[in-house]
Design a protein around this motif. Sequence first.
Motif, PDB file in Angstrom:
ATOM      1  N   UNK A 282      13.639   9.499  -3.169  1.00 22.91           N
ATOM      2  CA  UNK A 282      13.548   9.308  -1.720  1.00 22.91           C
ATOM      3  C   UNK A 282      12.387   8.386  -1.363  1.00 22.91           C
ATOM      4  N   UNK A 283      11.224   8.609  -1.978  1.00 23.87           N
ATOM      5  CA  UNK A 283      10.049   7.788  -1.672  1.00 23.87           C
ATOM      6  C   UNK A 283      10.258   6.337  -2.081  1.00 23.87           C
ATOM      7  N   UNK A 284      10.810   6.133  -3.277  1.00 21.40           N
ATOM      8  CA  UNK A 284      11.009   4.762  -3.731  1.00 21.40           C
ATOM      9  C   UNK A 284      12.100   4.062  -2.927  1.00 21.40           C
ATOM     10  N   UNK A 285      13.063   4.844  -2.445  1.00 21.40           N
ATOM     11  CA  UNK A 285      14.096   4.273  -1.588  1.00 21.40           C
ATOM     12  C   UNK A 285      13.500   3.819  -0.262  1.00 21.40           C
ATOM     13  N   UNK A 286      12.601   4.624   0.299  1.00 19.03           N
ATOM     14  CA  UNK A 286      11.977   4.288   1.584  1.00 19.03           C
ATOM     15  C   UNK A 286      11.088   3.052   1.481  1.00 19.03           C
ATOM     16  N   UNK A 287      10.457   2.843   0.329  1.00 18.19           N
ATOM     17  CA  UNK A 287       9.521   1.727   0.182  1.00 18.19           C
ATOM     18  C   UNK A 287      10.176   0.488  -0.408  1.00 18.19           C
ATOM     19  N   UNK A 288      11.489   0.534  -0.645  1.00 22.17           N
ATOM     20  CA  UNK A 288      12.190  -0.629  -1.167  1.00 22.17           C
ATOM     21  C   UNK A 288      12.544  -1.575  -0.021  1.00 22.17           C
ATOM     22  N   UNK A 289      12.283  -2.886  -0.215  1.00 28.58           N
ATOM     23  CA  UNK A 289      12.590  -3.895   0.802  1.00 28.58           C
ATOM     24  C   UNK A 289      14.012  -4.376   0.578  1.00 28.58           C
TER      25      UNK A 289
ATOM     26  N   UNK B  55       0.823  -1.204   0.000  1.00 31.10           N
ATOM     27  CA  UNK B  55       0.000   0.000   0.000  1.00 31.10           C
ATOM     28  C   UNK B  55       0.859   1.258   0.000  1.00 31.10           C
ATOM     29  N   UNK B  56       1.942   1.238   0.765  1.00 35.84           N
ATOM     30  CA  UNK B  56       2.826   2.402   0.819  1.00 35.84           C
ATOM     31  C   UNK B  56       3.484   2.647  -0.535  1.00 35.84           C
ATOM     32  N   UNK B  57       3.869   1.563  -1.219  1.00 36.13           N
ATOM     33  CA  UNK B  57       4.469   1.730  -2.544  1.00 36.13           C
ATOM     34  C   UNK B  57       3.464   2.316  -3.528  1.00 36.13           C
ATOM     35  N   UNK B  58       2.216   1.860  -3.423  1.00 30.89           N
ATOM     36  CA  UNK B  58       1.161   2.383  -4.300  1.00 30.89           C
ATOM     37  C   UNK B  58       0.937   3.864  -4.028  1.00 30.89           C
TER      38      UNK B  58
ATOM     39  N   UNK C  82       3.736   5.945  -5.501  1.00 33.87           N
ATOM     40  CA  UNK C  82       3.600   6.131  -6.942  1.00 33.87           C
ATOM     41  C   UNK C  82       2.559   7.207  -7.266  1.00 33.87           C
ATOM     42  N   UNK C  83       1.436   7.184  -6.531  1.00 30.87           N
ATOM     43  CA  UNK C  83       0.389   8.185  -6.759  1.00 30.87           C
ATOM     44  C   UNK C  83       0.911   9.582  -6.457  1.00 30.87           C
ATOM     45  N   UNK C  84       1.589   9.726  -5.305  1.00 33.38           N
ATOM     46  CA  UNK C  84       2.118  11.036  -4.900  1.00 33.38           C
ATOM     47  C   UNK C  84       3.157  11.522  -5.903  1.00 33.38           C
ATOM     48  N   UNK C  85       4.005  10.612  -6.402  1.00 31.62           N
ATOM     49  CA  UNK C  85       5.044  11.019  -7.349  1.00 31.62           C
ATOM     50  C   UNK C  85       4.463  11.474  -8.677  1.00 31.62           C
ATOM     51  N   UNK C  86       3.299  10.954  -9.040  1.00 33.56           N
ATOM     52  CA  UNK C  86       2.668  11.339 -10.305  1.00 33.56           C
ATOM     53  C   UNK C  86       1.812  12.593 -10.201  1.00 33.56           C
ATOM     54  N   UNK C  87       1.478  13.003  -8.987  1.00 32.11           N
ATOM     55  CA  UNK C  87       0.593  14.156  -8.799  1.00 32.11           C
ATOM     56  C   UNK C  87       1.141  15.447  -9.412  1.00 32.11           C
ATOM     57  N   UNK C  88       2.415  15.818  -9.193  1.00 34.89           N
ATOM     58  CA  UNK C  88       2.907  17.059  -9.810  1.00 34.89           C
ATOM     59  C   UNK C  88       2.806  17.045 -11.328  1.00 34.89           C
TER      60      UNK C  88
END
Length: 249
Positions: free
Chosen positions: A239-246, A186-189, A192-198
């Motif tokens: 930064x966001x994708x780094x935080x959500x990477x396992x 859910x966090x990864x999803x 992705x949504x937040x990154x596409x908003x701008x």
Amino acid sequence: MKNECIKYVPEVKERLIYYVIAYTASGALLYLFYKNIGVSVIFGTLGVFTEKYYCEYKLKRQMERITLQFRDLLYSIGSSISAGRYLQEALEEGEVALKVIYGEKSLLADELESINKNIRTSRIDSKDALMELAERSGSDDIRNFAEVCGICRETGGDMQKVISEAAANIADKMRVKKEIRTLMAQKRFEARIVSLMPIAVITMLNLISPDYLQPLYGGIQGRLIMTAALAGFVVSCLWMFRLTEVESI
């Protein structure tokens, strides 16, 4: 020690496809922020320099496949050892088992085939062959297993028990990692949504009210603001994708 096996090298076709996609995506992004075809065409080439991160991503997926195949290899070796086979024979049977399960060109089966040939022709020790496999694959699980096998052979330890415990540990690690991925889905999803908003907002404003953003596409101040916005967008996405990477467990 890093060998060629643990460096992901894309094939020519895959690399060309990646370059086309990266160039197109970066060019489109630059045009959205600058509305200048020259800037998009020239600086769109910066997208191809992200190949390093693409290879890192593919390498992680490759290491996951190696871990999965090694777990099944341990099950095969354990069955062979319990049936009275030597470790060398168990490795050969494990190669056959992996080819049946994952195909002739699976990563670990291909490495095992090479190592088994070395054992037969060069008469190298099975423990040394496993250490070679560990170095070439870059897997800590294989390295630990090779070291424990060497100790068992020197001290007369229970090889079957060691193999069973190693397989169980790897299975547990994979289960935990899968559970973490499920919790993070859910966090990864959302990331992705937040990154596409701008991008979505700027695109909609350009379509609905292009005059509203016109000051940002002209003059030094407008260019500086859009450059800062683009830099912030890229940094926040990384930064966001780094935080959500396992990471590996």
